[in-house]
Design a protein around this motif. Structure first.
Motif, PDB file in Angstrom:
ATOM      1  N   MET A 273       0.957  -1.141  -0.392  1.00 47.64           N
ATOM      2  CA  MET A 273       0.164   0.230  -0.219  1.00 47.64           C
ATOM      3  C   MET A 273       0.781   1.465   0.408  1.00 47.64           C
ATOM      4  O   MET A 273       0.735   2.513  -0.354  1.00 47.64           O
ATOM      5  CB  MET A 273      -0.668   0.052   0.719  1.00 47.64           C
ATOM      6  N   ARG A 274       1.906   1.515   0.788  1.00 46.91           N
ATOM      7  CA  ARG A 274       2.873   2.370   0.804  1.00 46.91           C
ATOM      8  C   ARG A 274       3.363   2.412  -0.513  1.00 46.91           C
ATOM      9  O   ARG A 274       3.689   4.032  -1.020  1.00 46.91           O
ATOM     10  CB  ARG A 274       4.047   2.389   1.342  1.00 46.91           C
ATOM     11  N   ASP A 275       3.666   1.481  -1.808  1.00 43.46           N
ATOM     12  CA  ASP A 275       4.623   2.208  -2.484  1.00 43.46           C
ATOM     13  C   ASP A 275       3.026   2.751  -3.380  1.00 43.46           C
ATOM     14  O   ASP A 275       3.080   3.550  -4.286  1.00 43.46           O
ATOM     15  CB  ASP A 275       4.477   0.648  -3.270  1.00 43.46           C
ATOM     16  N   ILE A 276       2.251   2.554  -3.119  1.00 46.88           N
ATOM     17  CA  ILE A 276       0.527   2.809  -3.950  1.00 46.88           C
ATOM     18  C   ILE A 276       0.711   4.063  -3.923  1.00 46.88           C
ATOM     19  O   ILE A 276       0.706   5.448  -4.835  1.00 46.88           O
ATOM     20  CB  ILE A 276      -0.348   2.032  -3.941  1.00 46.88           C
TER      21      ILE A 276
ATOM     22  N   LEU B 238      -7.084   8.509  -9.910  1.00 46.29           N
ATOM     23  CA  LEU B 238      -6.612   6.980  -9.664  1.00 46.29           C
ATOM     24  C   LEU B 238      -7.255   6.504  -7.758  1.00 46.29           C
ATOM     25  O   LEU B 238      -6.993   5.860  -7.646  1.00 46.29           O
ATOM     26  CB  LEU B 238      -5.303   7.080  -9.689  1.00 46.29           C
ATOM     27  N   THR B 239      -6.929   7.913  -6.888  1.00 50.08           N
ATOM     28  CA  THR B 239      -7.291   7.725  -5.278  1.00 50.08           C
ATOM     29  C   THR B 239      -8.584   7.620  -5.551  1.00 50.08           C
ATOM     30  O   THR B 239      -9.231   6.247  -4.641  1.00 50.08           O
ATOM     31  CB  THR B 239      -7.172   9.144  -4.766  1.00 50.08           C
ATOM     32  N   TRP B 240      -9.160   8.463  -6.111  1.00 50.48           N
ATOM     33  CA  TRP B 240     -11.462   7.513  -6.483  1.00 50.48           C
ATOM     34  C   TRP B 240     -11.339   5.878  -6.486  1.00 50.48           C
ATOM     35  O   TRP B 240     -12.223   5.101  -6.094  1.00 50.48           O
ATOM     36  CB  TRP B 240     -12.199   8.874  -6.971  1.00 50.48           C
ATOM     37  N   TYR B 241     -10.677   5.503  -7.637  1.00 53.50           N
ATOM     38  CA  TYR B 241     -10.836   4.558  -7.985  1.00 53.50           C
ATOM     39  C   TYR B 241     -10.081   3.473  -7.533  1.00 53.50           C
ATOM     40  O   TYR B 241     -10.370   2.295  -6.514  1.00 53.50           O
ATOM     41  CB  TYR B 241     -10.484   4.708  -9.473  1.00 53.50           C
ATOM     42  N   LEU B 242      -9.018   3.870  -7.436  1.00 56.65           N
ATOM     43  CA  LEU B 242      -8.057   2.648  -6.381  1.00 56.65           C
ATOM     44  C   LEU B 242      -8.180   2.310  -4.372  1.00 56.65           C
ATOM     45  O   LEU B 242      -8.356   1.516  -3.934  1.00 56.65           O
ATOM     46  CB  LEU B 242      -6.895   2.749  -6.445  1.00 56.65           C
ATOM     47  N   ILE B 243      -8.476   3.662  -4.330  1.00 54.44           N
ATOM     48  CA  ILE B 243      -8.678   3.679  -2.901  1.00 54.44           C
ATOM     49  C   ILE B 243      -9.888   3.346  -2.092  1.00 54.44           C
ATOM     50  O   ILE B 243     -10.426   3.002  -1.267  1.00 54.44           O
ATOM     51  CB  ILE B 243      -7.739   4.599  -2.205  1.00 54.44           C
TER      52      ILE B 243
ATOM     53  N   MET C 101       1.578  10.048  -5.716  1.00 53.11           N
ATOM     54  CA  MET C 101       1.838  11.104  -4.877  1.00 53.11           C
ATOM     55  C   MET C 101       3.022  11.730  -5.458  1.00 53.11           C
ATOM     56  O   MET C 101       2.856  13.234  -6.069  1.00 53.11           O
ATOM     57  CB  MET C 101       2.533  11.231  -3.082  1.00 53.11           C
ATOM     58  N   GLU C 102       3.185  11.245  -6.980  1.00 52.11           N
ATOM     59  CA  GLU C 102       4.185  11.162  -7.788  1.00 52.11           C
ATOM     60  C   GLU C 102       3.436  11.946  -8.900  1.00 52.11           C
ATOM     61  O   GLU C 102       4.272  12.703  -9.939  1.00 52.11           O
ATOM     62  CB  GLU C 102       5.387  10.742  -8.173  1.00 52.11           C
ATOM     63  N   LEU C 103       2.173  12.261  -9.403  1.00 51.77           N
ATOM     64  CA  LEU C 103       1.664  12.487 -10.277  1.00 51.77           C
ATOM     65  C   LEU C 103       1.061  13.675 -10.115  1.00 51.77           C
ATOM     66  O   LEU C 103       0.758  13.815  -8.763  1.00 51.77           O
ATOM     67  CB  LEU C 103       0.507  10.892 -10.228  1.00 51.77           C
ATOM     68  N   TYR C 104       0.256  14.149 -11.667  1.00 52.07           N
ATOM     69  CA  TYR C 104      -0.357  15.037 -11.594  1.00 52.07           C
ATOM     70  C   TYR C 104      -1.578  15.737 -10.899  1.00 52.07           C
ATOM     71  O   TYR C 104      -2.328  14.192 -10.781  1.00 52.07           O
ATOM     72  CB  TYR C 104      -0.732  16.017 -13.499  1.00 52.07           C
TER      73      TYR C 104
END
Length: 51
Positions: A1-4, A19-24, A9-12
């Motif tokens: 999870m930490r890697d994700i 992606l946060t709403w989709y994955l998390i 955080m490196e994305l625009y």
């Protein structure tokens, strides 16, 4: 999870949000589009570019 989270955080911000709403939060692309009042195609493009 930490890697994700580190990768997110490196994305625009516009890609990170989708992606946060989709994955998390496990929301679908139509749900994200409705939540942010964006077109389905826009959300789908940001998802693909973010991945």
């Amino acid at each position: 999870m930490r890697d994700i989270l580190t990768a997110l955080m490196e994305l625009y911000e516009k890609y990170r949000t989708v992606l946060t709403w989709y994955l998390i939060y496990e929301k679908t692309i139509p749900e994200i589009a409705a939540e942010f009042q964006m077109r389905y195609d826009t959300v789908q493009t940001r998802y693909r570019r973010g991945i």
